[in-house]
Scaffold this motif. Structure first.
Motif, PDB file in Angstrom:
ATOM      1  N   ASP A 232       0.831  -1.207   0.000  1.00  0.00           N
ATOM      2  CA  ASP A 232       0.000   0.000   0.000  1.00  0.00           C
ATOM      3  C   ASP A 232       0.867   1.259   0.000  1.00  0.00           C
ATOM      4  O   ASP A 232       0.514   2.265  -0.620  1.00  0.00           O
ATOM      5  CB  ASP A 232      -0.914   0.017   1.235  1.00  0.00           C
ATOM      6  CG  ASP A 232      -2.229  -0.710   0.966  1.00  0.00           C
ATOM      7  OD1 ASP A 232      -2.416  -1.174  -0.168  1.00  0.00           O
ATOM      8  OD2 ASP A 232      -3.051  -0.810   1.892  1.00  0.00           O
ATOM      9  N   THR A 233       2.004   1.206   0.697  1.00  0.00           N
ATOM     10  CA  THR A 233       2.921   2.348   0.703  1.00  0.00           C
ATOM     11  C   THR A 233       3.398   2.657  -0.707  1.00  0.00           C
ATOM     12  O   THR A 233       3.507   3.825  -1.113  1.00  0.00           O
ATOM     13  CB  THR A 233       4.137   2.052   1.604  1.00  0.00           C
ATOM     14  OG1 THR A 233       3.672   1.630   2.882  1.00  0.00           O
ATOM     15  CG2 THR A 233       5.008   3.281   1.791  1.00  0.00           C
ATOM     16  N   PHE A 234       3.677   1.604  -1.495  1.00  0.00           N
ATOM     17  CA  PHE A 234       4.125   1.782  -2.875  1.00  0.00           C
ATOM     18  C   PHE A 234       3.023   2.416  -3.730  1.00  0.00           C
ATOM     19  O   PHE A 234       3.264   3.386  -4.454  1.00  0.00           O
ATOM     20  CB  PHE A 234       4.538   0.428  -3.469  1.00  0.00           C
ATOM     21  CG  PHE A 234       4.807   0.472  -4.945  1.00  0.00           C
ATOM     22  CD1 PHE A 234       5.975   1.043  -5.428  1.00  0.00           C
ATOM     23  CD2 PHE A 234       3.885  -0.031  -5.853  1.00  0.00           C
ATOM     24  CE1 PHE A 234       6.219   1.116  -6.796  1.00  0.00           C
ATOM     25  CE2 PHE A 234       4.120   0.025  -7.214  1.00  0.00           C
ATOM     26  CZ  PHE A 234       5.290   0.595  -7.686  1.00  0.00           C
ATOM     27  N   LEU A 235       1.817   1.871  -3.632  1.00  0.00           N
ATOM     28  CA  LEU A 235       0.708   2.408  -4.433  1.00  0.00           C
ATOM     29  C   LEU A 235       0.443   3.867  -4.070  1.00  0.00           C
ATOM     30  O   LEU A 235       0.230   4.721  -4.946  1.00  0.00           O
ATOM     31  CB  LEU A 235      -0.555   1.566  -4.200  1.00  0.00           C
ATOM     32  CG  LEU A 235      -0.469   0.103  -4.670  1.00  0.00           C
ATOM     33  CD1 LEU A 235      -1.703  -0.669  -4.210  1.00  0.00           C
ATOM     34  CD2 LEU A 235      -0.331   0.038  -6.187  1.00  0.00           C
ATOM     35  N   ASP A 236       0.465   4.159  -2.772  1.00  0.00           N
ATOM     36  CA  ASP A 236       0.242   5.530  -2.308  1.00  0.00           C
ATOM     37  C   ASP A 236       1.323   6.476  -2.842  1.00  0.00           C
ATOM     38  O   ASP A 236       1.030   7.579  -3.304  1.00  0.00           O
ATOM     39  CB  ASP A 236       0.231   5.534  -0.777  1.00  0.00           C
ATOM     40  CG  ASP A 236       0.405   6.910  -0.200  1.00  0.00           C
ATOM     41  OD1 ASP A 236      -0.497   7.736  -0.389  1.00  0.00           O
ATOM     42  OD2 ASP A 236       1.456   7.164   0.420  1.00  0.00           O
ATOM     43  N   GLY A 277      -5.486   7.024  -3.602  1.00  0.00           N
ATOM     44  CA  GLY A 277      -4.096   6.917  -3.170  1.00  0.00           C
ATOM     45  C   GLY A 277      -3.895   7.396  -1.751  1.00  0.00           C
ATOM     46  O   GLY A 277      -3.237   6.732  -0.944  1.00  0.00           O
ATOM     47  N   LEU A 278      -4.477   8.563  -1.412  1.00  0.00           N
ATOM     48  CA  LEU A 278      -4.229   9.116  -0.072  1.00  0.00           C
ATOM     49  C   LEU A 278      -4.847   8.243   1.009  1.00  0.00           C
ATOM     50  O   LEU A 278      -4.294   8.093   2.102  1.00  0.00           O
ATOM     51  CB  LEU A 278      -4.785  10.537   0.014  1.00  0.00           C
ATOM     52  CG  LEU A 278      -4.174  11.388   1.131  1.00  0.00           C
ATOM     53  CD1 LEU A 278      -2.709  11.656   0.847  1.00  0.00           C
ATOM     54  CD2 LEU A 278      -4.915  12.708   1.283  1.00  0.00           C
ATOM     55  N   ASP A 279      -5.981   7.640   0.693  1.00  0.00           N
ATOM     56  CA  ASP A 279      -6.636   6.790   1.696  1.00  0.00           C
ATOM     57  C   ASP A 279      -5.826   5.530   1.984  1.00  0.00           C
ATOM     58  O   ASP A 279      -6.004   4.896   3.027  1.00  0.00           O
ATOM     59  CB  ASP A 279      -8.044   6.408   1.217  1.00  0.00           C
ATOM     60  CG  ASP A 279      -8.825   5.731   2.313  1.00  0.00           C
ATOM     61  OD1 ASP A 279      -9.216   6.413   3.272  1.00  0.00           O
ATOM     62  OD2 ASP A 279      -9.023   4.497   2.236  1.00  0.00           O
ATOM     63  N   LEU A 280      -4.926   5.159   1.062  1.00  0.00           N
ATOM     64  CA  LEU A 280      -4.093   3.986   1.316  1.00  0.00           C
ATOM     65  C   LEU A 280      -3.167   4.215   2.507  1.00  0.00           C
ATOM     66  O   LEU A 280      -2.660   3.265   3.104  1.00  0.00           O
ATOM     67  CB  LEU A 280      -3.263   3.646   0.071  1.00  0.00           C
ATOM     68  CG  LEU A 280      -4.054   3.101  -1.122  1.00  0.00           C
ATOM     69  CD1 LEU A 280      -3.138   2.916  -2.318  1.00  0.00           C
ATOM     70  CD2 LEU A 280      -4.721   1.781  -0.758  1.00  0.00           C
ATOM     71  N   ILE A 281      -2.925   5.477   2.869  1.00  0.00           N
ATOM     72  CA  ILE A 281      -2.141   5.745   4.085  1.00  0.00           C
ATOM     73  C   ILE A 281      -2.991   5.421   5.305  1.00  0.00           C
ATOM     74  O   ILE A 281      -2.606   4.611   6.157  1.00  0.00           O
ATOM     75  CB  ILE A 281      -1.694   7.220   4.140  1.00  0.00           C
ATOM     76  CG1 ILE A 281      -0.720   7.526   3.002  1.00  0.00           C
ATOM     77  CG2 ILE A 281      -1.021   7.512   5.484  1.00  0.00           C
ATOM     78  CD1 ILE A 281      -0.240   8.964   2.979  1.00  0.00           C
ATOM     79  N   ALA A 282      -4.167   6.039   5.392  1.00  0.00           N
ATOM     80  CA  ALA A 282      -4.975   5.902   6.607  1.00  0.00           C
ATOM     81  C   ALA A 282      -5.568   4.514   6.753  1.00  0.00           C
ATOM     82  O   ALA A 282      -5.480   3.891   7.813  1.00  0.00           O
ATOM     83  CB  ALA A 282      -6.082   6.954   6.592  1.00  0.00           C
ATOM     84  N   ASP A 283      -6.196   4.018   5.685  1.00  0.00           N
ATOM     85  CA  ASP A 283      -6.917   2.751   5.791  1.00  0.00           C
ATOM     86  C   ASP A 283      -6.112   1.576   5.255  1.00  0.00           C
ATOM     87  O   ASP A 283      -6.600   0.452   5.247  1.00  0.00           O
ATOM     88  CB  ASP A 283      -8.244   2.857   5.037  1.00  0.00           C
ATOM     89  CG  ASP A 283      -9.187   3.842   5.698  1.00  0.00           C
ATOM     90  OD1 ASP A 283      -9.690   3.523   6.780  1.00  0.00           O
ATOM     91  OD2 ASP A 283      -9.393   4.937   5.150  1.00  0.00           O
TER      92      ASP A 283
END
Length: 545
Positions: A232-236, A277-283
């Motif tokens: 998820d870090t990569f996708l974000d 993309g940004l939601d991949l950080i939180a969720d």
């Protein structure tokens, strides 16, 4: 005189940096910068609280520039550095092999620290403040904001993302490479285990009455969580870089006299892409990394295997998939977003996070319970407080992921404080403090903590301050206090004053923690962390004599 000596040399001789390996030093370098950036983020937050109590302390554009850089400093400058630093050490530590590249690890923390400073300067010098207008089609209104400030800000974010991609490469390479002189590790079981597929196969084999697919998984459970969170870090990182390039095109166009129309980009498409993309950080990475950290801490505190390991592995894979499908809860109030997306992604799939995170809470608490009686040391009490933080923040999030309630709550202080600050200040930060206290003896070669009383003050000050701020600002939201709004006529003043007092407790507790750390390792030890290691080894910790 004794205090001065302790300040310079540390407690009982402090941190002897000549005995630190390159791996210990690179980890400590990242974590120290992360802790310092956390203090800056708390100070920024407290400045905004002060302005809420006494409006006019800052010019409006200055206030909103603080609001813009505050999450950048807190998320990337602090959390990313602490988490990446710790995981850079833990992945090889848990896999019992050297890190793939210490040079890349050094470039990683320097890139993120430098990029954060640049973005902060974009706000501090030029008052660049587009973040509070995230719901615009694109933050490229250069009639309000200086494009030079935008250039500095966006380049800073780009450097942070480059550091992030280096961390990702180093993590994946460490998982898959074979050490020199060892038999080559087969790739298939590593991939299946790192993704948690072996856990799901074990459950299926048990249901069908067969022997387990893998009695000893190739990758330990905390590494599985780190691996999946890093996906998820990569996708974000790719989404943020793409958005940054797009904004950069607009900035260059404006500076060269060929300004572009911001409506050239479809607003709804941009918002869906950005929030995915940004939601991949939180969720995504936060919840997965946190679950993995809870599992690791529970195992290290109890010395026992994790309860329901196969379920935990399968749940982490489920959390990864869920994290790709929940972004629409950010667009529930957006008139253009299709209702079917709001219903499926924004409500139904988002509600599933209660299940995945609930499983992580249950497994961690049962593992701890099974080892009772346990000593309530710094590791355990910070861990329990961190779990409590997410038990507050996640139901608060699910509550607002309802199309009806979202209309009422979304633009109030509820989402910022009852959800976001409860998750970050109580849940995430106290989990990170638990990890720091757990790794402290391993990374410092058993330096003694200066004062347990200061550690207790740090714990209670931070916990009560964070709870208080989330609660009081949430009550203001219930009375209608909007976010991104400065109230100049004393509205909600009681809540603003109580929120500022709670914020002061967080700032003071961070200062107490910093003093305790410096008095433990000494200023000489602190400086020595940033000098080259005198031990030429790939080992993670010094060889025992």
């Amino acid at each position: 005189m004794s205090f001065i000596n302790t300040l310079i040399n540390g407690t009982e001789g402090g941190l002897k940096t000549d005995g630190l390996t390159p791996m210990q030093k690179v980890t400590l370098r990242a974590v120290v910068f992360g802790v310092l950036y956390y203090g800056l983020a708390v100070l920024e937050g407290q400045l905004m609280r002060a302005n809420s109590v006494a409006p006019g302390l800052f010019e409006e554009n200055h206030y909103f520039s603080i609001m813009t850089v505050h999450p950048i400093v807190g998320i990337f400058g602090s959390t990313y550095l602490i988490v990446f630093g710790a995981f850079t050490f833990l992945v090889p530590y848990l896999m019992k092999k050297p890190l793939y590249s210490i040079k890349i690890a050094n470039i990683t923390w320097m890139s993120i620290a430098t990029g954060t400073l640049m973005s902060w300067l974009g706000g501090a010098i030029y008052h660049y403040a587009p973040l509070y207008t995230l719901y615009w089609p694109l933050p490229v209104d250069f009639e309000q904001f200086n494009p030079i400030g935008g250039l500095v800000f966006v380049l800073g974010i780009a450097i942070i993302m480059i550091g992030t991609l280096l961390f990702i490469y180093n993590t994946f390479a460490t998982v898959f490479y074979t050490e020199e002189g060892h038999e080559k590790r087969p790739l298939k079981p590593l991939i299946l285990s790192a993704l948690g597929i072996d856990g799901m196969l074990n459950i299926w084999y048990k249901i069908t009455g067969r022997e387990p697919y893998a009695k000893e998984p190739a990758v330990s459970l905390p590494v599985v969580a780190i691996f999946r969170g890093t996906i998820d870090t990569f996708l974000d990182a790719m989404v943020i870089l793409t958005c940054g390039i797009l904004i950069l095109v607009y900035i260059v166009g404006d500076l060269s006299g060929a300004a572009m129309d911001y409506t050239s980009v479809n607003a709804l498409l941009y918002k869906n892409f950005f929030w995915w993309g940004l939601d991949l950080i939180a969720d995504g990475l936060v919840l997965i990394y946190v679950a993995g950290t809870w599992y690791l801490l529970a195992m290290m505190i109890t010395g026992k295997k994790l309860f329901m390991q196969n379920i935990a592995r399968a749940a982490l894979l489920l959390e990864l998939i869920v994290s790709w499908m929940v972004w629409s809860h950010h667009l529930l109030g957006d008139q253009g977003q299709p209702n079917i997306m709001k219903l499926l992604s924004g409500e139904m799939v988002t509600a599933f996070e209660l299940v995945t995170q609930g499983i992580a809470v249950f497994i961690t608490l049962v593992t701890l319970w099974s080892a009772k009686p346990l000593k309530m040391d710094n590791r355990l009490k910070f861990l329990l407080a961190g779990i409590m933080g997410f038990m507050i923040a996640i139901p608060a999030a699910i509550l607002q992921a309802d199309m009806g309630l979202n209309r009422i709550l979304h633009n109030t202080q509820w989402i910022i404080f009852t959800h976001v600050h409860a998750a970050i200040l109580i849940g995430l930060t106290m989990t990170l403090y638990a990890a720091i206290y757990t790794l402290w003896p391993i990374l410092t070669n058993d330096v003694k903590l200066y004062s347990q009383k200061l550690a207790d003050i740090h714990f209670w000050g931070h916990l009560l301050g964070a709870l208080g701020m989330s609660c009081f600002m949430g009550l203001a939201a219930m009375d209608g206090a909007l976010r991104r709004t400065i109230y100049v006529d004393g509205e909600y003043n009681l809540y603003m004053i109580l929120g500022a007092i709670a914020g002061t407790m967080i700032l003071v507790s961070w200062a107490v923690f910093l003093v305790n750390v410096v008095l433990s390792i000494g200023i000489k030890g602190l400086i020595g962390i940033y000098t080259p290691s005198k031990i030429d080894t790939k080992d993670l910790v010094p060889a025992s004599e």
